[in-house]
Design a protein around this motif. Structure first.
Motif, PDB file in Angstrom:
ATOM      1  N   GLU A  13       4.320   5.934  -1.339  1.00  8.00           N
ATOM      2  CA  GLU A  13       3.377   5.342  -0.388  1.00  8.00           C
ATOM      3  C   GLU A  13       3.645   3.867  -0.118  1.00  8.00           C
ATOM      4  O   GLU A  13       3.299   3.358   0.930  1.00  8.00           O
ATOM      5  CB  GLU A  13       1.943   5.520  -0.900  1.00  8.00           C
ATOM      6  N   ASN A  14       4.283   3.178  -1.030  1.00  9.20           N
ATOM      7  CA  ASN A  14       4.526   1.749  -0.836  1.00  9.20           C
ATOM      8  C   ASN A  14       5.844   1.457  -0.123  1.00  9.20           C
ATOM      9  O   ASN A  14       6.265   0.313  -0.042  1.00  9.20           O
ATOM     10  CB  ASN A  14       4.476   1.020  -2.177  1.00  9.20           C
ATOM     11  N   THR A  15       6.508   2.482   0.426  1.00  9.81           N
ATOM     12  CA  THR A  15       7.752   2.286   1.165  1.00  9.81           C
ATOM     13  C   THR A  15       7.461   1.505   2.444  1.00  9.81           C
ATOM     14  O   THR A  15       6.455   1.741   3.109  1.00  9.81           O
ATOM     15  CB  THR A  15       8.395   3.642   1.526  1.00  9.81           C
ATOM     16  N   GLU A  16       8.353   0.594   2.760  1.00 15.83           N
ATOM     17  CA  GLU A  16       8.154  -0.236   3.946  1.00 15.83           C
ATOM     18  C   GLU A  16       8.200   0.624   5.211  1.00 15.83           C
ATOM     19  O   GLU A  16       8.956   1.585   5.307  1.00 15.83           O
ATOM     20  CB  GLU A  16       9.224  -1.318   4.005  1.00 15.83           C
TER      21      GLU A  16
END
Length: 171
Positions: free
Chosen positions: A105-108
């Motif tokens: 979920e924290n992928t750019e």
């Protein structure tokens, strides 16, 4: 002797016009002209009708017209190559699709967007090679049919993009 020359020679020997031959074998006079001038080749059904009309065997038409044999070999090769047309594109598309939804979920978002663009542009080579194989098969491109198909593909791609964007906003 080329098949076109042989067809013309047999037509003249039978004292028939191109229009008369066309009517007998259920094609257009333009097709007869194209065959005789070597612009394209008759299909197998037309060859059978021509052989009957001129009272020749298919062997006589095909063996003496070696260009016809080469044309058939080229079309057979194209048909064999068709089976590989979509393989790479489908595998790549599936892998990109899986990557989009298995990312943490924290992928750019730029990385997610890049993968989505790669997924969509994956279709370009498939369309290009489809056109090339159709050309080798001697088929003309039916733009109306392809426009209908492309509208469907565009709609599906648009829905996938909207789903992807909605997924991005839910993060």
């Amino acid at each position: 002797m080329k098949i076109g020359e042989q067809l013309k020679q047999n037509r003249l020997k039978a004292e028939l016009t191109q229009a008369e031959v066309a009517e007998e074998i259920f094609v257009s006079a333009r097709s007869i002209s194209n065959w005789e001038n070597g612009r394209n080749m008759p299909d197998i059904e037309s060859l059978i009708r021509l052989a009957k009309l001129f009272q020749l065997s298919l062997d006589e038409l095909l063996l003496e017209g070696s260009d016809m044999v080469e044309e058939i070999k080229k079309k057979e090769f194209a048909v064999r190559q068709t089976q590989f047309l979509y393989l790479g594109t489908i595998i790549t598309g599936v892998l990109l699709f899986i990557m989009m939804f298995l990312m943490p979920e924290n992928t750019e978002s730029w990385l997610q967007t890049t993968i989505m663009i790669a997924f969509v542009t994956n279709m370009a080579p498939m369309i290009y090679f489809d056109l090339k194989i159709r050309h080798l098969k001697g088929k003309t491109y039916d733009w109306e049919k392809e426009l209908r198909r492309s509208k469907l593909v565009t709609l599906v791609a648009f829905i996938l993009i909207i789903i992807f964007i909605a997924y991005l906003y839910t993060l």
